[in-house]
Motif scaffolding. Sequence first.
Motif, PDB file in Angstrom:
ATOM      1  N   GLY A  11     -84.346 -40.694  25.797  1.00 64.24           N
ATOM      2  CA  GLY A  11     -84.490 -41.827  24.883  1.00 64.24           C
ATOM      3  C   GLY A  11     -85.939 -42.071  24.508  1.00 64.24           C
ATOM      4  N   TYR A  12     -86.840 -41.931  25.479  1.00 65.42           N
ATOM      5  CA  TYR A  12     -88.266 -42.114  25.199  1.00 65.42           C
ATOM      6  C   TYR A  12     -88.774 -41.030  24.251  1.00 65.42           C
ATOM      7  CZ  TYR A  12     -93.174 -43.276  25.933  1.00 65.42           C
ATOM      8  OH  TYR A  12     -94.473 -43.667  25.739  1.00 65.42           O
ATOM      9  N   LEU A  13     -88.402 -39.772  24.523  1.00 63.14           N
ATOM     10  CA  LEU A  13     -88.868 -38.666  23.686  1.00 63.14           C
ATOM     11  C   LEU A  13     -88.374 -38.806  22.248  1.00 63.14           C
ATOM     12  CD1 LEU A  13     -88.408 -35.631  26.129  1.00 63.14           C
ATOM     13  CD2 LEU A  13     -90.561 -36.694  25.399  1.00 63.14           C
ATOM     14  N   ILE A  14     -87.121 -39.214  22.083  1.00 61.41           N
ATOM     15  CA  ILE A  14     -86.558 -39.380  20.735  1.00 61.41           C
ATOM     16  C   ILE A  14     -87.264 -40.512  19.997  1.00 61.41           C
ATOM     17  CG2 ILE A  14     -84.490 -40.061  19.440  1.00 61.41           C
ATOM     18  CD1 ILE A  14     -82.854 -38.570  21.594  1.00 61.41           C
ATOM     19  N   SER A  15     -87.454 -41.648  20.659  1.00 59.80           N
ATOM     20  CA  SER A  15     -88.114 -42.782  20.008  1.00 59.80           C
ATOM     21  C   SER A  15     -89.571 -42.461  19.692  1.00 59.80           C
ATOM     22  CB  SER A  15     -88.020 -44.029  20.901  1.00 59.80           C
ATOM     23  OG  SER A  15     -88.559 -43.775  22.188  1.00 59.80           O
ATOM     24  N   TYR A  16     -90.230 -41.704  20.568  1.00 62.82           N
ATOM     25  CA  TYR A  16     -91.602 -41.277  20.292  1.00 62.82           C
ATOM     26  C   TYR A  16     -91.630 -40.300  19.117  1.00 62.82           C
ATOM     27  CZ  TYR A  16     -96.259 -39.255  21.041  1.00 62.82           C
ATOM     28  OH  TYR A  16     -97.545 -38.812  20.886  1.00 62.82           O
ATOM     29  N   GLY A  17     -90.615 -39.445  19.060  1.00 65.40           N
ATOM     30  CA  GLY A  17     -90.552 -38.459  17.986  1.00 65.40           C
ATOM     31  C   GLY A  17     -90.345 -39.066  16.615  1.00 65.40           C
ATOM     32  N   VAL A  18     -89.657 -40.207  16.540  1.00 68.49           N
ATOM     33  CA  VAL A  18     -89.434 -40.848  15.237  1.00 68.49           C
ATOM     34  C   VAL A  18     -90.554 -41.825  14.890  1.00 68.49           C
ATOM     35  CG1 VAL A  18     -86.937 -40.596  15.401  1.00 68.49           C
ATOM     36  CG2 VAL A  18     -88.007 -42.711  16.217  1.00 68.49           C
ATOM     37  N   GLY A  19     -91.585 -41.885  15.747  1.00 69.90           N
ATOM     38  CA  GLY A  19     -92.763 -42.671  15.410  1.00 69.90           C
ATOM     39  C   GLY A  19     -92.742 -44.127  15.809  1.00 69.90           C
ATOM     40  N   LEU A  20     -91.922 -44.500  16.793  1.00 66.62           N
ATOM     41  CA  LEU A  20     -91.921 -45.894  17.240  1.00 66.62           C
ATOM     42  C   LEU A  20     -93.166 -46.183  18.077  1.00 66.62           C
ATOM     43  CD1 LEU A  20     -88.190 -46.473  18.297  1.00 66.62           C
ATOM     44  CD2 LEU A  20     -89.284 -46.991  16.126  1.00 66.62           C
ATOM     45  N   PRO A  21     -93.646 -47.425  18.069  1.00 65.93           N
ATOM     46  CA  PRO A  21     -94.814 -47.774  18.897  1.00 65.93           C
ATOM     47  C   PRO A  21     -94.490 -47.705  20.385  1.00 65.93           C
ATOM     48  CG  PRO A  21     -93.890 -49.733  17.846  1.00 65.93           C
ATOM     49  CD  PRO A  21     -93.193 -48.560  17.235  1.00 65.93           C
ATOM     50  N   SER A  22     -95.524 -47.759  21.205  1.00 70.60           N
ATOM     51  CA  SER A  22     -95.369 -47.554  22.643  1.00 70.60           C
ATOM     52  C   SER A  22     -94.400 -48.546  23.277  1.00 70.60           C
ATOM     53  CB  SER A  22     -96.740 -47.654  23.322  1.00 70.60           C
ATOM     54  OG  SER A  22     -96.623 -47.539  24.718  1.00 70.60           O
ATOM     55  N   ARG A  23     -94.523 -49.833  22.945  1.00 67.83           N
ATOM     56  CA  ARG A  23     -93.639 -50.852  23.539  1.00 67.83           C
ATOM     57  C   ARG A  23     -92.187 -50.611  23.157  1.00 67.83           C
ATOM     58  NH1 ARG A  23     -94.806 -56.366  21.869  1.00 67.83           N
ATOM     59  NH2 ARG A  23     -93.588 -56.987  23.680  1.00 67.83           N
ATOM     60  N   ALA A  24     -91.946 -50.211  21.921  1.00 69.38           N
ATOM     61  CA  ALA A  24     -90.580 -49.922  21.485  1.00 69.38           C
ATOM     62  C   ALA A  24     -90.038 -48.674  22.188  1.00 69.38           C
ATOM     63  CB  ALA A  24     -90.538 -49.741  19.973  1.00 69.38           C
ATOM     64  N   CYS A  25     -90.897 -47.677  22.411  1.00 71.94           N
ATOM     65  CA  CYS A  25     -90.471 -46.466  23.126  1.00 71.94           C
ATOM     66  C   CYS A  25     -90.011 -46.798  24.541  1.00 71.94           C
ATOM     67  CB  CYS A  25     -91.604 -45.452  23.172  1.00 71.94           C
ATOM     68  SG  CYS A  25     -91.989 -44.664  21.594  1.00 71.94           S
ATOM     69  N   ARG A  26     -90.754 -47.670  25.210  1.00 72.28           N
ATOM     70  CA  ARG A  26     -90.361 -48.092  26.557  1.00 72.28           C
ATOM     71  C   ARG A  26     -88.998 -48.790  26.530  1.00 72.28           C
ATOM     72  NH1 ARG A  26     -95.852 -50.637  29.241  1.00 72.28           N
ATOM     73  NH2 ARG A  26     -97.274 -48.951  28.639  1.00 72.28           N
ATOM     74  N   THR A  27     -88.823 -49.626  25.530  1.00 72.84           N
ATOM     75  CA  THR A  27     -87.581 -50.388  25.420  1.00 72.84           C
ATOM     76  C   THR A  27     -86.394 -49.466  25.176  1.00 72.84           C
ATOM     77  OG1 THR A  27     -88.837 -52.238  24.494  1.00 72.84           O
ATOM     78  CG2 THR A  27     -86.447 -52.273  24.199  1.00 72.84           C
ATOM     79  N   VAL A  28     -86.533 -48.541  24.235  1.00 73.94           N
ATOM     80  CA  VAL A  28     -85.441 -47.597  23.947  1.00 73.94           C
ATOM     81  C   VAL A  28     -85.170 -46.724  25.163  1.00 73.94           C
ATOM     82  CG1 VAL A  28     -84.719 -45.667  22.495  1.00 73.94           C
ATOM     83  CG2 VAL A  28     -85.912 -47.615  21.473  1.00 73.94           C
ATOM     84  N   CYS A  29     -86.221 -46.359  25.875  1.00 71.46           N
ATOM     85  CA  CYS A  29     -86.079 -45.581  27.107  1.00 71.46           C
ATOM     86  C   CYS A  29     -85.140 -46.282  28.092  1.00 71.46           C
ATOM     87  CB  CYS A  29     -87.465 -45.366  27.736  1.00 71.46           C
ATOM     88  SG  CYS A  29     -87.468 -44.826  29.450  1.00 71.46           S
ATOM     89  N   LEU A  30     -85.395 -47.556  28.351  1.00 68.70           N
ATOM     90  CA  LEU A  30     -84.588 -48.314  29.308  1.00 68.70           C
ATOM     91  C   LEU A  30     -83.206 -48.630  28.756  1.00 68.70           C
ATOM     92  CD1 LEU A  30     -87.464 -50.639  30.525  1.00 68.70           C
ATOM     93  CD2 LEU A  30     -86.265 -48.947  31.915  1.00 68.70           C
ATOM     94  N   GLU A  31     -83.125 -48.931  27.459  1.00 73.19           N
ATOM     95  CA  GLU A  31     -81.826 -49.207  26.846  1.00 73.19           C
ATOM     96  C   GLU A  31     -80.906 -47.984  26.902  1.00 73.19           C
ATOM     97  OE1 GLU A  31     -80.354 -51.945  25.518  1.00 73.19           O
ATOM     98  OE2 GLU A  31     -82.041 -53.076  26.290  1.00 73.19           O
ATOM     99  N   THR A  32     -81.493 -46.805  26.770  1.00 78.87           N
ATOM    100  CA  THR A  32     -80.688 -45.592  26.773  1.00 78.87           C
ATOM    101  C   THR A  32     -80.102 -45.316  28.151  1.00 78.87           C
ATOM    102  OG1 THR A  32     -82.068 -44.635  25.030  1.00 78.87           O
ATOM    103  CG2 THR A  32     -80.690 -43.111  26.272  1.00 78.87           C
ATOM    104  N   GLY A  33     -80.933 -45.398  29.183  1.00 80.54           N
ATOM    105  CA  GLY A  33     -80.490 -44.993  30.513  1.00 80.54           C
ATOM    106  C   GLY A  33     -79.699 -46.024  31.278  1.00 80.54           C
ATOM    107  N   LEU A  34     -79.926 -47.296  31.001  1.00 80.37           N
ATOM    108  CA  LEU A  34     -79.282 -48.365  31.774  1.00 80.37           C
ATOM    109  C   LEU A  34     -77.953 -48.762  31.135  1.00 80.37           C
ATOM    110  CD1 LEU A  34     -82.509 -50.417  32.457  1.00 80.37           C
ATOM    111  CD2 LEU A  34     -81.042 -49.477  34.220  1.00 80.37           C
TER     112      LEU A  34
END
Length: 326
Positions: A210-233
């Motif tokens: 989730g983090y890699l995908i959000s980083y790949g589409v150009g989301l900012p760092s805080r949003a990448c962290r959020t998508v990371c946790l939303e994906t796995g939890l």
Amino acid sequence: MGPLQLVFGAIVILLMLGLGATITITDFKHAVRVWKAPLTAVICQFGVMPLLAFCLATALGVTKQQGLSMLVVGCSPGGSTSNLFTYYSHGDLALSIIATSFSTLLAIAFMPLTMLAYSSPFTDDEVKIPYTSLILPLVMVLAPVTMGMLVKHKSSRWAHYVEKAASYLGMAFIMTALIGGLASNQDALAQSWKLWVAASVLMPVGSGMGYLISYGVGLPSRACRTVCLETGLQNSTLALAVLAFSFPDPATFKAVSVFPLLYSLFLLVDGALITLMFNYLSRGKQQSESGAMQKAAPVGDEEKSEKEDSLGKASENCEDLVSVVI
């Protein structure tokens, strides 16, 4: 409806009531305007996690019951625990709440679709999840979320009370179910090393993707962290409710509940470790930025002194010029 269905139904209703009390229609309108981050979170939720659960179940060669329980967890929407970990990870809390709400509501359509797409290798005449058993717990989500939103619309103060009360009661039910389930499944836990492996890696691997995908589409760092946790939890409580409605027989439910319980246990451990990692990285970034500012400060002082020297020289030249004129 048996006692298992009543217990897990009550837990889901309480948690969703608390979730609904945190959001408003304005939040949904804002999410539509800044659509990129919420859309990425939902795509990761229903794209990455079901596929990852399917791959783990296939690679480990688990039984049909175990594989089906892994898929139910993988196809579930995001859990409200992600909001807590997002807060402590210095992520985008507003995005986390909206993403959790979106995935929960969209699960009514996407959870049956993803289960239909991936479940065939793990189902037969005896091991299957009826559509009515899948959809009923999901429909139970709509009413409390709507009620919570209505309370929020009428009074933010009462919404705060409802959110806290529902969250605390829901967490108490979850901890009771987790401890009781683990205690009553000790024999199964000792024999299911494959489920231990799957439960320990599902959340961190899914979060990493989730983090890699959000980083790949150009989301900012805080949003990448959020998508990371939303994906796995994942919402393991909703997954247990679906399994309780699908397998009302206590012996069968005991067998299929092992993985969601193990996942819930590792969810807390993995979530805490990811949160610590994000905090460590944030601290390092802040220190490097602070160091860069400190290094830049003497340069600014030198420039300032040079400017003062040049002004002094200019003043002296002016005085010389005046004396000459006089």
